[in-house]
Write a protein that holds these residues in place. Structure first.
Motif, PDB file in Angstrom:
ATOM      1  N   LEU A   1      66.211  99.217  64.934  1.00  0.00           N
ATOM      2  CA  LEU A   1      65.501  99.778  63.790  1.00  0.00           C
ATOM      3  C   LEU A   1      65.967  99.094  62.513  1.00  0.00           C
ATOM      4  CD1 LEU A   1      65.609 103.579  64.748  1.00  0.00           C
ATOM      5  CD2 LEU A   1      63.852 101.873  65.296  1.00  0.00           C
ATOM      6  N   ASP A   2      65.089  99.101  61.507  1.00  0.00           N
ATOM      7  CA  ASP A   2      65.317  98.337  60.284  1.00  0.00           C
ATOM      8  C   ASP A   2      64.945  99.206  59.093  1.00  0.00           C
ATOM      9  OD1 ASP A   2      65.563  96.133  58.447  1.00  0.00           O
ATOM     10  OD2 ASP A   2      64.962  94.772  60.053  1.00  0.00           O
ATOM     11  N   ASN A   3      65.150  98.666  57.904  1.00  0.00           N
ATOM     12  CA  ASN A   3      64.605  99.322  56.713  1.00  0.00           C
ATOM     13  C   ASN A   3      63.127  99.000  56.591  1.00  0.00           C
ATOM     14  OD1 ASN A   3      67.708  98.387  55.399  1.00  0.00           O
ATOM     15  ND2 ASN A   3      67.145 100.503  55.857  1.00  0.00           N
ATOM     16  N   THR A   4      62.406  99.775  55.792  1.00  0.00           N
ATOM     17  CA  THR A   4      60.955  99.625  55.737  1.00  0.00           C
ATOM     18  C   THR A   4      60.570  98.161  55.566  1.00  0.00           C
ATOM     19  OG1 THR A   4      60.886 101.781  54.629  1.00  0.00           O
ATOM     20  CG2 THR A   4      58.842 100.484  54.682  1.00  0.00           C
ATOM     21  N   VAL A   5      61.183  97.503  54.609  1.00  0.00           N
ATOM     22  CA  VAL A   5      60.998  96.063  54.407  1.00  0.00           C
ATOM     23  C   VAL A   5      62.353  95.471  54.034  1.00  0.00           C
ATOM     24  CG1 VAL A   5      59.760  94.259  53.167  1.00  0.00           C
ATOM     25  CG2 VAL A   5      58.638  96.461  53.550  1.00  0.00           C
ATOM     26  N   ALA A   6      62.672  94.313  54.589  1.00  0.00           N
ATOM     27  CA  ALA A   6      63.940  93.652  54.268  1.00  0.00           C
ATOM     28  C   ALA A   6      63.821  92.171  54.543  1.00  0.00           C
ATOM     29  CB  ALA A   6      65.084  94.254  55.091  1.00  0.00           C
ATOM     30  N   GLY A   7      64.639  91.396  53.849  1.00  0.00           N
ATOM     31  CA  GLY A   7      64.642  89.960  54.079  1.00  0.00           C
ATOM     32  C   GLY A   7      65.658  89.269  53.208  1.00  0.00           C
ATOM     33  N   GLY A   8      65.800  87.978  53.420  1.00  0.00           N
ATOM     34  CA  GLY A   8      66.692  87.177  52.602  1.00  0.00           C
ATOM     35  C   GLY A   8      66.048  86.792  51.286  1.00  0.00           C
ATOM     36  N   ILE A   9      66.850  86.218  50.408  1.00  0.00           N
ATOM     37  CA  ILE A   9      66.366  85.743  49.112  1.00  0.00           C
ATOM     38  C   ILE A   9      66.316  84.224  49.169  1.00  0.00           C
ATOM     39  CG2 ILE A   9      66.767  85.704  46.622  1.00  0.00           C
ATOM     40  CD1 ILE A   9      68.394  88.273  46.947  1.00  0.00           C
ATOM     41  N   PRO A  10      65.135  83.633  49.266  1.00  0.00           N
ATOM     42  CA  PRO A  10      65.053  82.170  49.344  1.00  0.00           C
ATOM     43  C   PRO A  10      65.593  81.519  48.082  1.00  0.00           C
ATOM     44  CG  PRO A  10      62.960  83.212  49.961  1.00  0.00           C
ATOM     45  CD  PRO A  10      63.816  84.277  49.353  1.00  0.00           C
ATOM     46  N   SER A  11      66.129  80.343  48.245  1.00  0.00           N
ATOM     47  CA  SER A  11      66.675  79.619  47.105  1.00  0.00           C
ATOM     48  C   SER A  11      65.593  79.391  46.062  1.00  0.00           C
ATOM     49  CB  SER A  11      67.234  78.276  47.572  1.00  0.00           C
ATOM     50  OG  SER A  11      68.069  77.709  46.610  1.00  0.00           O
ATOM     51  N   GLY A  12      65.917  79.749  44.813  1.00  0.00           N
ATOM     52  CA  GLY A  12      64.990  79.557  43.713  1.00  0.00           C
ATOM     53  C   GLY A  12      64.063  80.723  43.440  1.00  0.00           C
ATOM     54  N   MET A  13      64.128  81.789  44.236  1.00  0.00           N
ATOM     55  CA  MET A  13      63.254  82.948  44.051  1.00  0.00           C
ATOM     56  C   MET A  13      64.070  84.140  43.574  1.00  0.00           C
ATOM     57  SD  MET A  13      60.532  84.695  46.751  1.00  0.00           S
ATOM     58  CE  MET A  13      59.469  83.258  46.706  1.00  0.00           C
ATOM     59  N   SER A  14      63.505  84.942  42.689  1.00  0.00           N
ATOM     60  CA  SER A  14      64.206  86.117  42.183  1.00  0.00           C
ATOM     61  C   SER A  14      64.284  87.204  43.243  1.00  0.00           C
ATOM     62  CB  SER A  14      63.494  86.661  40.942  1.00  0.00           C
ATOM     63  OG  SER A  14      62.254  87.261  41.314  1.00  0.00           O
ATOM     64  N   MET A  15      65.179  88.165  43.032  1.00  0.00           N
ATOM     65  CA  MET A  15      65.293  89.287  43.948  1.00  0.00           C
ATOM     66  C   MET A  15      63.985  90.075  43.998  1.00  0.00           C
ATOM     67  SD  MET A  15      68.296  88.338  42.612  1.00  0.00           S
ATOM     68  CE  MET A  15      68.889  89.338  41.240  1.00  0.00           C
ATOM     69  N   HIS A  16      63.419  90.339  42.809  1.00  0.00           N
ATOM     70  CA  HIS A  16      62.199  91.141  42.718  1.00  0.00           C
ATOM     71  C   HIS A  16      61.051  90.487  43.476  1.00  0.00           C
ATOM     72  CE1 HIS A  16      58.535  92.747  40.763  1.00  0.00           C
ATOM     73  NE2 HIS A  16      59.248  93.856  40.631  1.00  0.00           N
ATOM     74  N   GLU A  17      60.827  89.203  43.236  1.00  0.00           N
ATOM     75  CA  GLU A  17      59.704  88.521  43.885  1.00  0.00           C
ATOM     76  C   GLU A  17      59.964  88.307  45.374  1.00  0.00           C
ATOM     77  OE1 GLU A  17      56.557  87.900  42.733  1.00  0.00           O
ATOM     78  OE2 GLU A  17      57.387  89.288  41.242  1.00  0.00           O
ATOM     79  N   SER A  18      61.226  88.177  45.767  1.00  0.00           N
ATOM     80  CA  SER A  18      61.540  88.108  47.193  1.00  0.00           C
ATOM     81  C   SER A  18      61.117  89.392  47.893  1.00  0.00           C
ATOM     82  CB  SER A  18      63.038  87.868  47.402  1.00  0.00           C
ATOM     83  OG  SER A  18      63.442  86.630  46.877  1.00  0.00           O
ATOM     84  N   MET A  19      61.371  90.534  47.232  1.00  0.00           N
ATOM     85  CA  MET A  19      60.992  91.810  47.805  1.00  0.00           C
ATOM     86  C   MET A  19      59.477  91.950  47.904  1.00  0.00           C
ATOM     87  SD  MET A  19      62.728  94.664  48.805  1.00  0.00           S
ATOM     88  CE  MET A  19      61.815  94.279  50.308  1.00  0.00           C
ATOM     89  N   VAL A  20      58.777  91.531  46.861  1.00  0.00           N
ATOM     90  CA  VAL A  20      57.308  91.579  46.880  1.00  0.00           C
ATOM     91  C   VAL A  20      56.771  90.721  48.017  1.00  0.00           C
ATOM     92  CG1 VAL A  20      55.208  90.997  45.598  1.00  0.00           C
ATOM     93  CG2 VAL A  20      57.124  92.098  44.420  1.00  0.00           C
ATOM     94  N   LYS A  21      57.330  89.532  48.176  1.00  0.00           N
ATOM     95  CA  LYS A  21      56.885  88.619  49.235  1.00  0.00           C
ATOM     96  C   LYS A  21      57.095  89.235  50.616  1.00  0.00           C
ATOM     97  CE  LYS A  21      59.593  85.201  50.510  1.00  0.00           C
ATOM     98  NZ  LYS A  21      59.738  85.323  51.989  1.00  0.00           N
ATOM     99  N   GLU A  22      58.284  89.805  50.833  1.00  0.00           N
ATOM    100  CA  GLU A  22      58.568  90.404  52.133  1.00  0.00           C
ATOM    101  C   GLU A  22      57.656  91.590  52.420  1.00  0.00           C
ATOM    102  OE1 GLU A  22      60.500  89.330  54.480  1.00  0.00           O
ATOM    103  OE2 GLU A  22      61.492  87.714  53.378  1.00  0.00           O
ATOM    104  N   CYS A  23      57.317  92.361  51.389  1.00  0.00           N
ATOM    105  CA  CYS A  23      56.430  93.517  51.584  1.00  0.00           C
ATOM    106  C   CYS A  23      55.073  93.087  52.120  1.00  0.00           C
ATOM    107  CB  CYS A  23      56.258  94.273  50.266  1.00  0.00           C
ATOM    108  SG  CYS A  23      57.667  95.286  49.808  1.00  0.00           S
ATOM    109  N   MET A  24      54.561  91.986  51.607  1.00  0.00           N
ATOM    110  CA  MET A  24      53.275  91.491  52.078  1.00  0.00           C
ATOM    111  C   MET A  24      53.403  90.894  53.468  1.00  0.00           C
ATOM    112  SD  MET A  24      50.115  91.170  51.594  1.00  0.00           S
ATOM    113  CE  MET A  24      48.853  90.328  52.557  1.00  0.00           C
ATOM    114  N   GLU A  25      54.417  90.059  53.683  1.00  0.00           N
ATOM    115  CA  GLU A  25      54.534  89.330  54.938  1.00  0.00           C
ATOM    116  C   GLU A  25      54.898  90.230  56.112  1.00  0.00           C
ATOM    117  OE1 GLU A  25      55.977  85.046  52.995  1.00  0.00           O
ATOM    118  OE2 GLU A  25      57.374  86.245  54.194  1.00  0.00           O
ATOM    119  N   GLU A  26      55.787  91.193  55.899  1.00  0.00           N
ATOM    120  CA  GLU A  26      56.260  92.023  56.995  1.00  0.00           C
ATOM    121  C   GLU A  26      55.457  93.295  57.180  1.00  0.00           C
ATOM    122  OE1 GLU A  26      60.354  93.037  56.839  1.00  0.00           O
ATOM    123  OE2 GLU A  26      61.069  90.986  57.109  1.00  0.00           O
TER     124      GLU A  26
END
Length: 368
Positions: A222-247
């Motif tokens: 089991l996992d958190n609703t959405v989770a992922g790494g922070i790609p180099s050069g991307m902000s924390m906020h936008e990393s979270m937005v990206k993961e929400c869409m992709e996952e």
């Protein structure tokens, strides 16, 4: 797939994830929790003022020795400065005795360090040197940023590639980070609903995914609703937005409107195979508002990393946590959520302060 365990306490769950115990003495640095294994600090440069960016295990030190021998045979520049015997220079570093390792001084820019580690890690992958960490089946093809100060700014070079006066010092393949004991970063979010129930039970419901059974790490847990790494050069906020869409197929505009940054957790985990992973996870919430359609916040698998989502009530979450069904760091995020929402308190949890301290740790960084 996760195998149920016995009734774990919250503190047990924290200790599963934060399980490194460092001690430094006149001989060097040791992990008391792992057979007193000697760990060697990885400095950025040869300077006595250099920051420490990682910790190296004995197996890695042997491999770096062989890399230097290989470079000499090939008449190429030696990459590693290895000070593995006690020396006068060793005592000048942070006032500590003991061995240390750094890049050679010619590797003096983020681009040079990134290029050198890219060649090294890809060669290790292709020759099968550490298959359980960065072998072909573990390779992620994701670059993670490494910082001079792991608790400092998440900056990045400009488009022109200039890296002067930045906290960012290089980037490297995600799967190989544990080989060098560098601090890595991620984003985790809970999408939840909290209603007032007459009996006061199960007022909290959290969307919980089951990880794909083909995931490279922790399949079926089991996992958190959405989770992922922070790609180099991307902000924390936008990393979270990206993961929400992709996952989870969550609309980016909806996420940006309702997502809130609520803190972070940090822990130092040594894997079952012995690799070192100090990690910081930035934590976000979406509390489903009651004045719009809740279906808009219903996550759905998108990229194949999730088998399914379930909206889980508080009582079942407790059972799943205590059975060890969550990926360990995701269990910490759930514990953090329970603390922030008042389900775990100093009155009902005897290890409250121990839990709070361990999930907001500094990896004993001052001892590195």
């Amino acid at each position: 797939m996760a195998s149920p365990q016995h009734n774990l306490t919250f503190f047990d769950l924290v200790n599963l994830c934060d399980n490194v115990h460092l001690q430094r003495d006149q001989r060097g640095l040791f992990d008391l929790a792992f057979n007193n294994e000697n760990l060697v600090p990885f400095y950025l440069t040869e300077s006595t003022e250099s920051p420490i960016i990682g910790l190296l295990r004995p197996d890695i030190l042997e491999s770096l020795k062989q890399e230097n021998v290989r470079s000499q045979k090939n008449s190429s520049s030696v990459l590693w400065n290895l000070r593995l015997e006690d020396s006068e220079q060793s005592t000048l570093r942070q006032g500590f005795n003991g061995p240390w390792v750094s890049f050679r001084d010619w590797v003096d820019t983020p681009a040079k360090r990134t290029s050198a580690l890219k060649e090294l890690c890809e060669r290790w992958r292709d020759t099968g040197l550490f298959p359980d960490v960065c072998g072909p089946t573990k390779w992620r093809s994701e670059m993670y940023p490494i910082y001079a100060d792991p608790f400092g700014a998440h900056d990045y070079p400009s488009a022109e590639g200039r890296g002067n006066n930045l906290n960012y010092v290089f980037e490297m393949e995600r799967s190989a980070c544990a080989l060098f004991g560098v601090v890595t970063y991620g984003v985790h979010m809970s999408v939840y609903d909290e209603k007032i129930e007459e009996d006061g039970l199960d007022s909290l419901h959290v969307w919980v995914p089951t990880r794909s059974f083909t995931k490279q790490t922790w399949p079926g847990y089991l996992d958190n609703t959405v989770a992922g790494g922070i790609p180099s050069g991307m902000s924390m906020h936008e990393s979270m937005v990206k993961e929400c869409m992709e996952e989870a197929s969550l609309d980016p505009d909806l996420v940006r409107k309702y997502m809130r940054a609520v803190g972070s957790i940090s822990y130092f985990i040594r894997t079952a195979a012995g690799w070192l992973q100090p990690e910081i996870e930035y934590v976000y919430d979406i509390r489903i508002p009651h004045d719009i359609d809740a279906q808009l916040f219903t996550p759905r698998p998108m990229d194949g990393e999730v088998e399914s989502f379930e909206q889980v009530p508080h009582s079942k979450l407790l059972e799943q946590l205590r059975a060890g069904l969550f990926k360990p760091n995701c269990g910490l995020v759930i514990i953090d959520l329970f603390i922030r929402l008042g389900y775990i308190t100093p009155d009902n949890e005897p290890d409250f302060m121990r839990i709070i301290t361990k999930i907001h740790g500094r990896f004993d960084y001052e001892k590195w």
